[in-house]
Design an enzyme around this catalytic site. Structure first.
Site, short mmCIF file in Angstrom:
data_model
loop_
_atom_site.label_atom_id
_atom_site.label_comp_id
_atom_site.label_asym_id
_atom_site.label_seq_id
_atom_site.Cartn_x
_atom_site.Cartn_y
_atom_site.Cartn_z
N GLY A 173 0.75 -1.24 0.00
CA GLY A 173 0.00 0.00 0.00
C GLY A 173 0.78 1.29 0.00
O GLY A 173 0.20 2.36 0.20
N ASP A 175 2.42 4.70 -1.33
CA ASP A 175 1.86 5.59 -2.34
C ASP A 175 2.58 6.93 -2.34
O ASP A 175 3.46 7.19 -1.50
CB ASP A 175 0.36 5.77 -2.12
CG ASP A 175 0.01 6.15 -0.69
OD1 ASP A 175 0.79 6.89 -0.06
OD2 ASP A 175 -1.04 5.71 -0.19
N ARG A 344 15.62 8.27 -14.65
CA ARG A 344 16.46 7.07 -14.61
C ARG A 344 15.84 6.10 -15.59
O ARG A 344 14.61 5.90 -15.59
CB ARG A 344 16.50 6.51 -13.19
CG ARG A 344 17.35 5.23 -13.04
CD ARG A 344 16.52 3.98 -13.23
NE ARG A 344 17.26 2.76 -12.91
CZ ARG A 344 16.78 1.53 -13.13
NH1 ARG A 344 15.58 1.35 -13.66
NH2 ARG A 344 17.50 0.47 -12.80
N ASP A 346 15.42 2.41 -17.37
CA ASP A 346 15.55 0.98 -17.11
C ASP A 346 16.03 0.24 -18.36
O ASP A 346 15.65 0.57 -19.48
CB ASP A 346 14.18 0.45 -16.66
CG ASP A 346 14.25 -0.97 -16.15
OD1 ASP A 346 14.99 -1.21 -15.19
OD2 ASP A 346 13.55 -1.84 -16.71
N GLU A 375 20.40 2.75 -16.68
CA GLU A 375 20.71 1.55 -15.91
C GLU A 375 21.72 0.72 -16.71
O GLU A 375 21.37 0.13 -17.73
CB GLU A 375 19.47 0.71 -15.63
CG GLU A 375 19.79 -0.51 -14.79
CD GLU A 375 18.76 -1.63 -14.88
OE1 GLU A 375 18.82 -2.56 -14.05
OE2 GLU A 375 17.91 -1.60 -15.79
N ASP A 442 17.54 -4.01 -6.90
CA ASP A 442 18.00 -5.17 -7.67
C ASP A 442 19.13 -5.94 -6.99
O ASP A 442 19.70 -6.85 -7.59
CB ASP A 442 18.48 -4.72 -9.05
CG ASP A 442 17.33 -4.36 -9.97
OD1 ASP A 442 16.26 -4.98 -9.87
OD2 ASP A 442 17.49 -3.43 -10.80
N ASP A 486 16.12 -9.54 -4.31
CA ASP A 486 14.72 -9.40 -4.68
C ASP A 486 14.01 -10.76 -4.54
O ASP A 486 14.50 -11.77 -5.05
CB ASP A 486 14.68 -8.89 -6.13
CG ASP A 486 13.29 -8.95 -6.75
OD1 ASP A 486 12.31 -8.87 -6.01
OD2 ASP A 486 13.24 -9.05 -7.99
N ARG A 490 13.07 -5.62 -0.81
CA ARG A 490 11.99 -4.66 -1.04
C ARG A 490 10.98 -4.68 0.11
O ARG A 490 9.78 -4.58 -0.09
CB ARG A 490 11.30 -4.96 -2.38
CG ARG A 490 12.27 -4.92 -3.55
CD ARG A 490 11.65 -5.35 -4.87
NE ARG A 490 12.63 -5.31 -5.97
CZ ARG A 490 12.35 -5.57 -7.23
NH1 ARG A 490 11.11 -5.90 -7.59
NH2 ARG A 490 13.30 -5.52 -8.16
#
Length: 597
Positions: A173, A175, A344, A346, A375, A442, A486, A490
């Site tokens: 959740g 935000d 940034r 990816d 990246e 990552d 990962d 996170r």
């Protein structure tokens, strides 16, 4: 002389304008081989007016010395060559190789035996100008879904309680209003720039599977929430950069779903790399990010229903397609106009360079001072010439930092060698614009890689905030958050202060304050001078000399500096030398940032 090791490449990271008035030249030679190197340089049309300058060793790696000289440009039409000496041996080095004195006529540039190097013209538009603010930037990376839940009513249905064990599919959740709510925390910490992982509409918790590039993810908030975040951040002197995922989209991307449904009849069939029609998911017959959908392993994908695979896959976008470019760059323009300070990007290596050049033009037409970070996990030299990116996520620095600080797998001398090799790949503007990191969404958390030893993390952070480039802290690292790779890295930010490592957080606060107030750390030259088991790195600017001294061992270590005295800006201690020699003992697993007298 080891002639095979000699290298110079004109119009590259070995020869580039620092500005319209300064031109930097580098030369590579075998480590410890040359007695001296000289640069002979001048106007290519007035060759007889050339001047000779000594070159200095800017750094060394395991095999090579790197010489540098900065030439004050009087005329933008530049020609040059090198004079290399070892004992009685001397060589001239020009564009057609190495020749010995007496065998060539230097006065005649186009003689068959000698041709000088050239930088034909220093054009202002070709000078890589880093954004004005990168030198003082102190970044903080946020994974929005896990930072703070500011509006519980925005949370996805079925969201798990805050702080639950993270997996690849659950939601907690976080935000945009939550980030705005915590700006006072970030300001107090010392942050002045935020990097947010993707916030555009997507199905996953990570949002790297974009469904609509023109719309915010509804679980993160509305556009007004982003505007409020940008405005409130800017009031506090905090910049915002967003994550752009333009290599691939999500399986739920409307245009891709149209191709799945209509095959070759779809007007979007050329937006993707479909090898044959109809589109197949078992096996996948189109190019996508990686080799499988976002699942733990290829074997797990076999148990996922095809209907779910259609949504979980990440099809690669054909950025050569004019319609794709128009759509993506239109979205880029929209969000840039909203007031963000950069991007940034990816999986930047897999997107064509023509797209990135148009991307840069689009962004800079709206905000010329925006920073653009790619990246990259390996050498990014080709993308850092000033026409595509300013810098990259500096895994070329992060990997050696893991080896030295976390694992004690290399010596200080090996560590500085790897750092030197990485620095010499790039121009000064690119090095200043690197997003330097210890961990990210990552990677495993750095303190976890350290086996939970926060003293090692503190040493690594002291290096990070005093090295060349923009230091970036992954959310929660400053309070001691742990996590394996990962998805464990996170986790939700733990806002219960009683759980924080406050000594570690204080260390980060000190480092951020130093980075923002000391010009030597922002713009100074860098030299490595490690001794024994002490890593030493000196930064200099306008008479200010700061040395980072780090002992990453379990025993006290001694070192000697050329200084009358020093003050430790981290620990507060003061030290007096004898004459011009300052002897220090650095305690076990301790770092100092010394201001030298």
């Amino acid at each position: 002389m080891n002639l095979q090791a000699i290298q110079h490449i004109p119009v590259s990271n070995y020869a580039f304008p620092v500005s319209e008035k300064e031109f930097k030249v580098r030369l590579r030679a075998a480590k410890g081989d040359l007695d001296r190197a000289r640069l002979v340089i001048g106007n290519k049309y007035l060759w007889h007016t050339r001047k000779e300058f000594p070159m200095e060793v800017a750094g060394s790696d395991g095999l090579f010395d790197y010489y540098e000289c900065v030439y004050q440009v009087e005329d933008p039409r530049i020609a040059y060559y090198f004079i290399l000496d070892k004992g009685d041996e001397e060589w001239f080095y020009g564009d057609n190789g190495l020749v010995q004195p007496g065998t060539t006529n230097i006065e005649e540039d186009e003689a068959a035996a000698f041709v000088n190097f050239q930088f034909p013209f220093v054009n202002s538009i070709d000078v890589h100008k880093a954004p004005s603010w990168v030198n003082s930037a102190v970044f903080y990376q946020i994974f929005p879904e896990r930072f703070c839940n500011g509006k519980p009513e925005l949370s996805p249905q079925g969201a798990v309680p805050w702080g639950s064990k993270p997996d690849r599919v659950n939601f907690m959740g976080g935000d945009l209003p939550g980030i705005t709510e915590k700006l006072p925390y970030l300001e107090e910490l010392g942050v002045n720039a935020l990097y947010l992982t993707p916030i555009f509409e997507a199905q996953s918790n990570h949002k790297y599977d974009t469904i609509d590039y023109t719309r915010l993810d509804p679980h993160f908030g509305e556009e007004s929430d982003l505007v409020e975040l940008i405005n409130q951040a800017h009031k506090r002197g905090i910049r915002i950069i967003l994550d752009g995922v333009f290599n691939h989209c999500g399986g739920g991307f409307r245009q891709f779903q149209d191709v799945v449904e209509h095959g070759e009849q779809s007007p979007f069939k050329d937006w993707f790399y479909i090898r044959e029609f109809p589109v197949s998911f078992d096996p996948i017959n189109f190019y996508a990010f990686g080799t499988t959908p976002y699942v733990p392993s290829p074997w797990a994908a076999r148990d996922i229903p095809v209907e779910r695979l259609k949504r979980m896959c990440m099809p690669k976008l054909n950025t050569e397609n004019p319609q794709v470019k128009e759509y993506l760059l239109g979205a880029v323009a929209k969000w840039t106009r909203m007031g963000i300070d950069g991007w940034r990007l990816d999986v930047a290596t897999e997107v064509d360079s023509h797209f990135w050049r148009e991307f840069r033009q689009t962004v800079h037409a709206i905000n010329p001072d925006a920073v653009i970070i790619g990246e990259f996990w390996r050498n990014a030299e080709a993308w850092l010439q000033g026409d595509q990116f300013d810098g990259v996520m500096n895994y070329g620095m992060q990997r050696p930092a893991v080896l030295y600080f976390a694992k004690s797998a290399i010596s200080p001398q090996q560590f500085q060698g790897l750092l030197t090799e990485n620095l010499m790949r790039y121009t000064d503007a690119a090095n200043a614009s690197m997003l330097n990191l210890l961990d990210s969404h990552d990677t495993a958390r750095f303190v976890t890689v350290c086996g939970g030893d926060t003293a090692r993390l503190k040493n690594a952070a002291s290096f990070l905030f005093t090295f060349v480039g923009m230091p970036c802290t992954y959310y929660g690292t400053e309070i001691g958050m742990t996590g394996e790779n990962d998805p464990d890295c996170r986790k939700a930010f733990d806002w219960e202060e009683s759980h924080w490592d406050k000594d570690l957080r204080c260390h980060y606060q000190k480092l951020m304050a130093l980075r923002k107030t000391r010009r030597a750390l922002q713009e100074g030259s860098v030299r490595f001078c490690s001794q024994g088991d002490v890593f030493l790195m000196e930064r200099r600017k306008d008479g200010e000399r700061l040395v980072t001294a780090i002992n990453n061992t379990g025993a006290p270590q001694a070192c000697t500096l050329c200084a009358k005295g020093a003050k430790d800006l981290l620990g507060g201690g003061s030290y007096k030398g004898e004459g011009e020699a300052l002897s220090l003992k650095v305690p076990p697993f301790t770092s100092m940032i010394l201001e030298l007298e």
